[in-house]
Design a protein around this motif. Structure first.
Motif, PDB file in Angstrom:
ATOM      1  N   ALA A 143       0.843  -1.194   0.000  1.00 19.79           N
ATOM      2  CA  ALA A 143       0.000   0.000   0.000  1.00 19.79           C
ATOM      3  C   ALA A 143       0.876   1.241   0.000  1.00 19.79           C
ATOM      4  CB  ALA A 143      -0.883   0.000   1.242  1.00 19.79           C
ATOM      5  N   PRO A 144       0.521   2.254  -0.795  1.00 18.13           N
ATOM      6  CA  PRO A 144       1.343   3.473  -0.812  1.00 18.13           C
ATOM      7  C   PRO A 144       1.393   4.132   0.565  1.00 18.13           C
ATOM      8  CG  PRO A 144      -0.614   3.688  -2.222  1.00 18.13           C
ATOM      9  CD  PRO A 144      -0.608   2.311  -1.679  1.00 18.13           C
ATOM     10  N   ARG A 198      -1.335   4.311   3.686  1.00 19.30           N
ATOM     11  CA  ARG A 198      -1.071   3.669   4.973  1.00 19.30           C
ATOM     12  C   ARG A 198      -1.179   4.684   6.101  1.00 19.30           C
ATOM     13  NH1 ARG A 198       4.520   1.206   4.820  1.00 19.30           N
ATOM     14  NH2 ARG A 198       4.572   2.205   2.785  1.00 19.30           N
ATOM     15  N   GLY A 199      -0.672   5.890   5.817  1.00 20.10           N
ATOM     16  CA  GLY A 199      -0.740   6.947   6.824  1.00 20.10           C
ATOM     17  C   GLY A 199      -2.174   7.224   7.230  1.00 20.10           C
ATOM     18  N   VAL A 200      -3.032   7.415   6.233  1.00 23.32           N
ATOM     19  CA  VAL A 200      -4.437   7.704   6.528  1.00 23.32           C
ATOM     20  C   VAL A 200      -5.075   6.534   7.252  1.00 23.32           C
ATOM     21  CG1 VAL A 200      -6.693   8.163   5.506  1.00 23.32           C
ATOM     22  CG2 VAL A 200      -4.663   9.274   4.569  1.00 23.32           C
ATOM     23  N   GLY A 201      -4.790   5.317   6.730  1.00 24.00           N
ATOM     24  CA  GLY A 201      -5.357   4.125   7.341  1.00 24.00           C
ATOM     25  C   GLY A 201      -4.970   4.006   8.802  1.00 24.00           C
ATOM     26  N   ASN A 202      -3.689   4.201   9.083  1.00 26.72           N
ATOM     27  CA  ASN A 202      -3.237   4.108  10.470  1.00 26.72           C
ATOM     28  C   ASN A 202      -3.858   5.196  11.331  1.00 26.72           C
ATOM     29  OD1 ASN A 202      -1.646   1.817  10.443  1.00 26.72           O
ATOM     30  ND2 ASN A 202       0.019   2.929   9.445  1.00 26.72           N
ATOM     31  N   PHE A 203      -3.961   6.394  10.769  1.00 25.47           N
ATOM     32  CA  PHE A 203      -4.559   7.510  11.510  1.00 25.47           C
ATOM     33  C   PHE A 203      -5.973   7.141  11.952  1.00 25.47           C
ATOM     34  CE2 PHE A 203      -7.126  11.339  11.777  1.00 25.47           C
ATOM     35  CZ  PHE A 203      -6.324  12.171  12.532  1.00 25.47           C
ATOM     36  N   ILE A 204      -6.737   6.578  11.021  1.00 23.48           N
ATOM     37  CA  ILE A 204      -8.122   6.232  11.356  1.00 23.48           C
ATOM     38  C   ILE A 204      -8.151   5.055  12.328  1.00 23.48           C
ATOM     39  CG2 ILE A 204     -10.295   5.377  10.402  1.00 23.48           C
ATOM     40  CD1 ILE A 204      -9.656   7.004   7.889  1.00 23.48           C
TER      41      ILE A 204
END
Lengths: 547, 377
Positions: free
Chosen positions: A7-8, A12-18
């Motif tokens: 995953a780009p 991943r950043g957004v996913g982890n944030f959520i």
């Protein structure tokens, strides 16, 4: 799948944030993997959803200019033919949207077309659910929510149609008020309170506007969200097939295929509505002119979904009206005006429970019925469609009369007969067709399908070869659900000849009678083994076993 | 059922075989070739997923991209169409002109349609040609909870309910319910001022003795000759009033109640109903309320309130175009067909000193749709 790309980083950043905040990875995956059975008829409800979204978006656009006011002004906008004409601000601001706002005409037409298609797709979606028995346990509550959405959508549409305050729309409000006045005892009070005085008064557009843009859409949105959450939780029904059982659903996962297909379908829906709005004019209020309670044109037609009520009002005779002292009971207004709608929604809402009471079937069903396999239900559905359709046609009896040069009053008499006879005939014919189809199914199961292969035998005789049906077909046919009722399983008398007390009560008797009616005509598949029929012996490759 | 069409290998058939012909057990002599049937049995399971061949995927990519390019260009076209026609410019084609508005609508709508269709088509090609096709099976959730779960829930709920004392303390429970009641009624009470109570207002109109009439839509007084000379034999009229602030002369509410149809009927065509009293406590007959063959009825249908605007001169029938209630103008507007409950109310008319048509009072019954209290004293 050979290898999966990483995953780009941004994603991943957004996913982890959520996920850090909501712990969604597991739920998210489960929902992305949610299975959607593939069948065209599952797209009908999608059309309704998409047109609702289009309605919300275009509706917001229209509110930017529309003035829900009945203050009488003299028009001085860009549309020359009505300049100097007194009209309500509501009508003038609608003209403003049409002729002074770029794209306003288009948005208004999209809004109107989307409304017609919204209700139409609701109805067809509902028919799909009805005919396939998808309303059965555990989905009765979602069915009720659907009926509520349908009824609110009609009211929402009627109120929206009323807002521009053009001649036909004002007449629609007038008819609504006339029906209200007919309500015994409180009719005139209801009308006075709703209109802020006598018809038309100066409040009704403002009030309908509030109902149309705030209250009813909020209710609709809430119900639609609930409808979807329940659907999501309970999962779709599916048509019978191999691997499809009441315990297992088979279909395309949400991500990626279904999401892309559904997204594309949204754009198709929007394209059709936009295309209609671009090239098929609807509700040209500038040609109708402003509402006055004293003028009318002939050939007035409401939006399609109100047509059945209009038709009912037209054909119901006044002979059943009566009075109690000076007080009239206006059967000719009450029955068609309120009764028709009440009957429609009560009948729809009650059917799942009536059917369950008749059959005593308390099992959960996830595999949909083929309509032919529930002949009485299918017959009733068709009877309902015919009744609705006849009333709907009666709503344009003046136009039919003119187009086909039939006497106007004669059309009324014809519709009065048809509205009773049509549903009865429709029920009988449909049930027979269903039973015929069941018989053909049994034939196919027993003998295979007609292959289209013609053989000439040494005797000179020509035959058509029957071939074994596919495993899928055989599976579907073999698993035809039997229509039974627990009411008929209980004996009328026990072994000592004492009558069953339940069966003796009127309710028990009624239930037995209904159960008999519901189950009696049915083609039994019992004892039919697949491909056991002797036709197969002639098939070139199917010479398996003799008698 | 056609059981025996191609069913000739039973023992009986064999016995009846014509001498000299081949036996049934012989090979087939000739056979037509069937159309190939292409059907897939059951679901395409994930395990049998086959990706589309690279060639198909590449073609799919090209077609999908073509659609997206079309959508992109149409989107640009939409924006261009927006600025093509100014909203209200003098001397230029502006959307204030219905014809130009039509073109603008077609251009905007057409480009929007194409843009949407392009995106939809591209996505469909994408899904069909590039994505692998398969179906997966997934269990339906077992809906009823397990018995122990239910039991545990119920136990917890009842224990907590007991803890709260709600069931055990009836005084508190009942007073709480009582406290809610007035608040529950409040929203309904608050709606009281949405409108006045009907009272008698629905039974009165603006017509009074001696009031002249305007031809509907004008401010011209009506004379008896106007009705006699009218080619349709029927004129719509309103009370000759000039309320300030109403370009029509009066509010729509007053118009809705007061509008009348004036109809000229030849002497010999009057029917017996005209000789009856206009109401129980009146001395006048319907005929007394006419003037030189001119009769005035409320134009608003007594069914649900549409204007009964169609008149057929030869049969003296007034027809409401909405639901086709039909009234006989020569017979006190009696209902001869359709759903209306009662005749159209009649307005007494005459002429004043200057020869203008005037009302001689108000209607004999409330006008408009029939309502519960309409005949109440």
């Amino acid at each position: 799948m050979s290898k999966t790309t990483q995953a780009p980083k941004a994603l991943r950043g957004v996913g982890n944030f959520i996920d850090d905040r909501f712990h969604l990875a597991k739920t998210g995956e489960k929902n992305l993997r949610k299975v959607f059975p593939n069948h065209w008829s599952f797209m009908l409800g999608e059309i309704a959803l998409y047109s609702f979204i289009i309605l919300l978006v275009t509706g917001v656009f229209l509110t930017l200019w529309f003035k829900p006011s009945m203050v009488e002004i003299v028009y001085d906008g860009s549309y020359e033919r009505l300049q100097g004409v007194p009209m309500s601000e509501a009508f003038a601001s609608t003209l403003h949207i049409d002729f002074d706002v770029r794209g306003g005409f288009l948005m208004r037409q999209i809004h109107h077309w989307a409304a017609l298609i919204f209700v139409a797709s609701l109805v067809v979606h509902m028919l799909r659910v009805f005919f396939t028995g998808a309303f059965r346990k555990p989905r009765e509550i979602n069915w009720l929510i659907g009926v509520a959405i349908f009824s609110l959508a009609m009211i929402e549409g009627l109120f929206g149609y009323s807002l521009p305050d053009d001649l036909p729309s004002g007449m629609g409000v007038r008819i609504l008020q006339g029906v209200m006045l007919a309500i015994p005892l409180v009719g005139s009070y209801i009308s006075m309170f709703l209109f802020g005085g006598e018809f038309p008064g100066e409040d009704i557009i403002t009030r309908l506007y509030m109902l149309h843009v705030l209250l009813i859409p909020a209710l609709l949105l809430g119900l639609i969200v609930a409808h979807f959450m329940i659907l999501w939780h309970q999962k779709h029904t599916q048509y019978p097939g191999q691997g499809r059982t009441d315990k297992t659903v088979v279909g395309t996962p949400m991500f990626p295929a279904f999401a892309v297909k559904a997204g594309g379908f949204f754009f198709f829906t929007f394209a059709v509505i936009a295309g209609l709005s671009a090239f098929v004019q609807i509700n040209p209020i500038h040609l109708f002119g402003p509402f006055t309670p004293t003028s009318i044109t002939s050939g007035l037609q409401p939006d399609w979904y109100m047509g059945f009520m209009e038709g009912a009002l037209r054909i119901f005779p006044n002979t059943l009206d009566f009075s109690i002292g000076p007080y009239p009971i206006l059967v000719a207004v009450l029955v068609p005006g309120l009764g028709s709608m009440g009957l429609l929604f009560v009948a729809l809402g009650a059917w799942p429970f009536i059917e369950q009471w008749i059959t005593g079937d308390k099992r959960a069903h996830n595999v949909a019925d083929r309509p032919r396999n529930a002949p009485v239900r299918t017959g009733l559905g068709v009877a309902g469609i015919i009744c609705y359709g006849v009333l709907w046609l009666a709503g344009s009896n003046d136009i039919l009369s003119e187009t086909f040069s039939i006497d106007l009053y004669l059309t009324t008499y014809i519709f009065r007969v048809l509205v009773i006879a049509g549903p009865i005939a429709g029920f009988i014919v449909t049930k027979r067709i269903c039973l015929g189809l069941q018989r053909r199914d049994r034939e196919t199961l027993e003998h295979g399908y007609e292959s289209g292969i013609i053989q000439q035998l040494p005797s000179g005789e020509f035959i058509e070869v029957h071939k074994e049906s596919s495993d899928e077909t055989t599976h579907v046919l073999e698993n035809k659900p039997a229509i039974t009722s627990t009411a008929l399983e209980e004996d009328e008398t026990d072994d000592r000849g004492v009558e069953n007390p339940e069966a003796r009560k009127p309710k028990g008797k009624l239930r037995r009678a209904l159960a008999h009616w519901y189950t009696k005509d049915n083609v039994s598949f019992e004892g039919v083994a697949a491909h056991s029929g002797h036709h197969l012996h002639h098939s070139a490759d199917g010479d398996e076993g003799a008698h | 059922m056609t059981e025996n069409n191609n069913d000739n290998n039973t023992a009986d058939d064999a016995n009846e075989r014509v001498v000299g012909t081949p036996t049934d057990t012989a090979d087939v002599v000739s056979e037509a070739t069937p159309e190939p049937r292409d059907d897939h049995n059951g679901p395409y399971l994930a395990s049998e997923t086959h990706k589309h061949p690279e060639e198909q995927q590449r073609r799919g990519e090209k077609i999908a991209s073509l659609w997206f390019v079309i959508a992109f260009l149409s989107g640009i076209g939409f924006l261009v169409s927006y600025f093509l026609f100014p909203p209200n410019a003098a001397g230029e084609p502006a959307i204030g002109d219905p014809q130009i508005s039509q073109y603008s609508n077609m251009l905007l709508g057409g480009t929007l349609t194409l843009a949407m269709f392009g995106i939809g088509a591209g996505m469909t090609v994408w899904a069909r040609n590039i994505m692998p096709h398969y179906e997966v099976a997934s269990p339906y959730d077992e809906l009823p909870s397990k018995d122990e779960e239910k039991g545990s829930f119920s136990e917890f709920f009842m224990k907590s309910a007991d803890e709260s004392g709600f069931t055990k303390r009836p005084l508190m429970r009942r007073t709480l319910i009582a406290a809610m009641l007035p608040l529950g009624i409040a929203p309904i009470v608050l709606l009281r001022d949405t409108g006045p109570v009907p009272g008698d207002r629905m039974k009165e109109t603006r017509w009074t003795d001696g009031m002249r009439m305007y031809v509907e839509g004008t401010h011209r007084y009506l004379r008896a000759e106007d009705v006699e000379n009218d080619p349709y034999g029927m004129i719509s009229a309103l009370p000759a009033l000039d309320d300030e602030g109403y370009p029509h002369g009066m509010s729509l509410t007053d118009q809705a109640k007061s509008v009348i149809l004036l109809i000229k009927i030849p002497e010999e065509d009057w029917e017996s109903g005209m000789n009856e009293k206009v109401s129980e406590d009146s001395e006048d007959t319907h005929l007394n309320w006419t003037h030189q063959g001119i009769v005035a009825y409320s134009k608003i249908c007594t069914h649900v309130g549409c204007p009964a605007a169609l008149y057929e001169r030869t049969t003296h029938r007034i027809l409401c175009p909405c639901h086709q209630s039909t009234f006989d103008a020569a017979n006190a507007a009696e209902v001869v067909f359709g759903p209306a409950h009662r005749p159209l109310p009649q307005l007494p008319i005459g002429v004043d000193d200057e020869g203008y048509l005037v009302a001689r009072g108000d209607f004999n019954e409330p006008t408009g749709p029939t309502f519960w209290e309409y005949a109440e004293d």
